[in-house]
Every structure is written in C-alpha cells, then in structure tokens.
Motif scaffolding. Structure first.
Motif, short mmCIF file in Angstrom:
data_model
loop_
_atom_site.label_atom_id
_atom_site.label_comp_id
_atom_site.label_asym_id
_atom_site.label_seq_id
_atom_site.Cartn_x
_atom_site.Cartn_y
_atom_site.Cartn_z
N SER A 272 28.40 16.21 -10.48
CA SER A 272 27.40 17.18 -10.69
C SER A 272 26.62 17.13 -9.34
O SER A 272 26.34 16.33 -8.50
CB SER A 272 26.38 16.90 -11.59
OG SER A 272 25.84 15.69 -11.22
N CYS B 168 15.40 18.40 -5.00
CA CYS B 168 14.97 18.49 -6.36
C CYS B 168 13.65 17.44 -6.62
O CYS B 168 13.52 16.44 -5.80
CB CYS B 168 16.02 17.78 -7.34
SG CYS B 168 17.52 18.82 -7.65
N CYS C 187 16.40 22.07 -7.85
CA CYS C 187 15.87 22.15 -9.03
C CYS C 187 14.70 21.46 -9.30
O CYS C 187 14.37 20.44 -8.58
CB CYS C 187 16.92 21.69 -10.10
SG CYS C 187 18.47 22.79 -9.92
N ILE D 150 13.74 17.84 -14.20
CA ILE D 150 15.13 17.15 -14.88
C ILE D 150 14.95 15.87 -15.32
O ILE D 150 14.52 15.05 -14.95
CB ILE D 150 16.09 16.99 -13.67
CG1 ILE D 150 16.39 18.23 -12.68
CG2 ILE D 150 17.43 16.48 -13.89
CD1 ILE D 150 16.86 18.18 -11.32
N TRP E 227 23.15 19.31 -8.00
CA TRP E 227 21.75 19.60 -8.56
C TRP E 227 20.99 20.30 -7.27
O TRP E 227 20.49 19.42 -6.36
CB TRP E 227 20.91 18.84 -9.32
CG TRP E 227 21.50 18.04 -10.33
CD1 TRP E 227 22.57 16.89 -10.15
CD2 TRP E 227 21.29 17.98 -11.57
NE1 TRP E 227 23.04 16.79 -11.50
CE2 TRP E 227 22.14 17.06 -12.47
CE3 TRP E 227 20.55 18.62 -12.44
CZ2 TRP E 227 22.31 17.03 -13.80
CZ3 TRP E 227 20.56 18.59 -13.92
CH2 TRP E 227 21.46 17.66 -14.36
#
Length: 467
Positions: free
Chosen positions: A175, A206, A180, A183, A177
């Motif tokens: 993954s 993030c 973002c 989370i 991210w």
C-alpha cells in the motif's frame, strides 16, 4: 395481540430492508466470482452504485474468489471482503489502469499501477476477515514484463479505515498512502514475500495515522513514514501492538524526506528475523525530522536495532537529478525499554547512529536497553577508524545502507556527529569474546553516558572510546 405481532414484524422487516439496501453484492452486478473470469466491471458497477446511493458496503461474498484489475474506491464506500472470500488481482498487467498516480521514488515507474485506487475521496474503508491477494508472483509480474502493480494506492483521501483484513502477495508495495488524513489501520495481516519491494504500509505526507494490533511479514520495509512533497508533512503517527518480520526494515522513517516528518510514537511492538534494521530512521532531502518516541520493544535477530543516518540524497521522482536539497535538522528522539537478542547473528550487530559532518543529529536519549550479541570482534576491528561517511560520493546515487560501512569498531553502540546524547542503563552481553570497545563515540558533544554494563560488569569511562 395478533395486530401487535404483525406490527413488530413489519417494523423489523423495514429495518432489515433498509440495512440490506446499503449492501451491494458484486454477484448482483454480474460478477462470476469463479476465480478465473475478470470481474472488474461488475465490482466497479457495485462501487459506483454504492457511492451514488450515499454509501454502504460492497460485498465480496464468502466462499467466492473475485478476480479484477484496477478498481476505484469512492466516497462513503466500504469494500467488505467476507470471511472465506478472496479478492484476487488479475495476472495480466494490461488489466491495471494507467491513471492511478505514480510511485514517488525515482527510477521506479514500473510500480505506478495498482489494484485498488482512490483519489480525492472521503470516508472509505476496506474491511472483513477475508483476503485480498495481489497475485503478484514473478511468473505474472516483473519489471521486464512491463511492471509490478502495487496492491493499494490512496491519494488525498480523508477518513480511511483498513480493518481486520489479510493482504497477501502484492507484486510490489502492499500500500501507498499519499497526502491522506485521519487513517485507522487495525487487526490486519500482511504477507508480502512473492516479489521484490514488498513494503507493507507506506505513509507519504499523511497526518493523524493510527496503526495497531497488526502483523507484518514482508520482503521490504514493513511500515514507512515519508514525505515526498515539501508542503505535505508526515505527522501525528502512532504505531502500537504490532509484530514485524521482514527481509529489510521493520520501520523505515525518512529516506523520501522533502517535507517534515514529526510527532511519531512506536510502542509495544516485537521485531523478529529482520535482515537489516528494526528502526531505520533516515533524513536525506531537506525536510526536518523531530519529536519521536520509541518504547517497550522486543527484538530477536535484528542486526541493527536502531540505525539512524543524516545524509544528502535524492530519492523523490520529482527532484531534478543532481539538485541536492539543503539539510535542515534531525532532533529530539527518545528510545527506552528495549530488549534485543542477537546471539545467533554475526559480529555486525550494533546500534548505529551517524549524523553528517557539520550536521549533527541532536538530542537523542537511549535508556534501559538489554542487548545480547554474539561477539567475535577482533583487535583489527577494534582499531578500525576509516568508517565511511555517507557523502554523495560514497552513496553514488544509492541509499545510505549499512553495507557501505561494514564492520564497526564497537560491540554495542557506535555514534558519531551527535550533539546531545544520553545513554543510560545500557546492558551488553557478548556470547563470545569481543575485542572491541562496547561503546564508541566520534564527534559526539554534550553527552552523558552512564550505567553501562558489559557482561554484568560496570563499564568504566576508560572503556568507552571517544574520538
């Protein structure tokens, strides 16, 4: 009485229908779910209907294997993979879309595509006790065959849940991210060993991230914290109650570090059978790294429990080649309550912290450590002074890895270019005789080294080597 019973039945039926209306089973949208047919269109149709309805769950039903290429998650959609169900990535590289952003590391465009993608979305989730299988075996995906798609990539998404799911066999990272916020990752299992660069969770720029109660078994770094954009810091990160096993790093913080990386806590975690480092903390590209706490950690067969570097390198795909960004600061780190058993490894086992000439790592505390090593360091090792600096010439376009340095002149801790180092209650046990000093400090200022023990005996100031 009959009327009351009928009324209750009607009300219950209404609630059931309302609840069922928020579930979108991919079988109802034409998915064959036979483990062979490519069901991308059916799954995407279910997702589109779900978000159009205002949200709900897209169901991958139990006992079924649904094969897809790239699918796009959208607002208020929960992808629910039921217990006993598998969402399987297509083995055909052409089934993966080309509009799924890009990998932010230089020289790696072969990892731009992905299986599950979301951009500019809000409130999405992946959950269930089932399995997402990237089908990333080398017979399906290699760089020479066109590329290796990642499993998941989210870009500029707010409010994400990844819960109680098993993620296996990605062809590249599990993954990515990017930029973002908010989370939550909980109760997941990642097994990523069938191909190269099998990272687990990579959080780039993030904020407000919580990872807990999860297991990682990777062919590359299990969790990465990074910042590919100067305006997108990686901050407010907590990791707890996790187990890491990997061919490379348990947690890598930095490397891709154009922006700030800060406010990180890691606690109550175990690390076992890791080829490179447990905590790999590396600032390279012009951001500031600060304010991190690591506590209550147990490690076994982890050559470098802590590996910190401050160096100048280009990692981002968006940085022009040869245009190094200025080094800023790397400061305020606390490590405590760490138990390490490296008795089965060779002599290249140590805590290794190195700043850069003219750019020290500042304010590091290491307390309450029990460190078992195999020993075996020779007199020649003890006299070694030519420990290479991680200069651009030494790096030669690659990352600051331990292999560029080789055997250290310390059996327990080697630190250089540090301003403000506290080491307290650091206990080293060598299984075999080791001729090296337990602790070697080079260009370390404002330090306090106390309660150091070697094989249960207090280490004198004379036994700590300072250069």
């Amino acid at each position: 009485m009959k009327i009351s019973r009928f009324f209750c039945f009607a009300i219950c039926s209404l609630f059931y229908l309302q609840a069922a209306a928020t579930d979108f089973n991919v079988l109802d949208f034409g998915a064959k779910a036979d483990g062979v047919t490519i069901d991308t269109k059916a799954v995407q149709s279910a997702i589109d209907a779900c978000t159009k309805n205002g949200g709900g769950r897209v169901l991958i039903p139990a006992g079924k294997t649904v094969v897809t290429g790239t699918i796009y998650l959208k607002d208020f959609v929960t992808l629910h993979v039921e217990n006993g169900a598998t969402l399987l990535g297509s083995p055909n590289y052409d089934d993966y879309a080309t509009d799924t952003h890009k990998n932010m590391y230089k020289n790696e465009p072969h990892m731009d595509r992905c299986l599950i993608f979301a951009k500019d979305a809000r409130s999405i989730a992946i959950e269930g006790y089932g399995t997402i299988d990237g089908n990333g075996h080398k017979e399906n995906f290699t760089k020479k065959k066109g590329g290796r798609p990642m499993m998941i990539r989210f870009v500029n998404v707010k409010d994400i849940h990844l819960n109680d799911i098993t993620l296996i066999n990605p062809a590249a990272w599990t993954s990515a991210w990017l930029y973002c916020d908010n989370i939550s990752v909980s109760g997941i299992n990642i097994i990523s060993r069938v191909n190269n660069n099998g990272d687990g969770l990579d959080f780039d720029g993030c904020t407000n991230v919580r990872v807990n109660n999860s297991n990682f078994d990777n062919s590359d770094d299990s969790i990465c914290l990074q910042a590919s954009r100067p305006d997108k810091p990686c901050k407010n990160i907590t990791v707890s109650n996790c187990h890491f096993s990997t061919k490379w790093g348990g947690m890598r913080i930095g490397l891709l570090s154009r922006g700030n990386i800060e406010s990180v806590t890691v606690t109550n975690c175990t690390f076992k059978n890791i080829q490179d480092s447990g905590l790999k903390i590396q600032q390279c590209e012009g951001g500031e790294m600060k304010n991190m706490v690591f506590s209550n950690l147990v490690m076994e067969n982890v050559p470098r429990p802590i590996f910190m570097t401050f160096a100048q390198q280009i990692a981002s795909v968006d940085t022009p080649e040869g245009q190094f960004e200025p080094l800023k600061r790397m400061h305020n780190f606390s490590f405590s309550n760490i138990v390490v058993d490296n008795s089965k490894l060779d002599k290249n086992s140590a805590f290794f912290l190195t700043g850069f000439p003219g750019h020290s790592i500042e304010d590091v505390t290491i307390k309450d450590v029990q460190f078992v090593v195999s020993g075996g360091g020779t007199k020649e090792d003890a006299k070694k002074t030519d420990i290479k600096e991680y200069t651009p010439e030494v790096l030669n376009g690659w990352w600051p890895e331990f292999s560029l340095v080789g055997t250290l002149p310390a059996s327990g801790l080697y630190a250089r270019h540090i301003d403000g180092l506290i080491v307290e209650n650091f206990r080293i046990k060598t299984v075999n005789e080791d001729k090296r000093a337990p602790i070697v400090l080079k260009n370390v200022t404002n330090s306090e080294i106390s309660k150091i023990y070697l094989n249960k005996k207090i280490v004198t100031k004379e036994q700590i080597q300072r250069n």
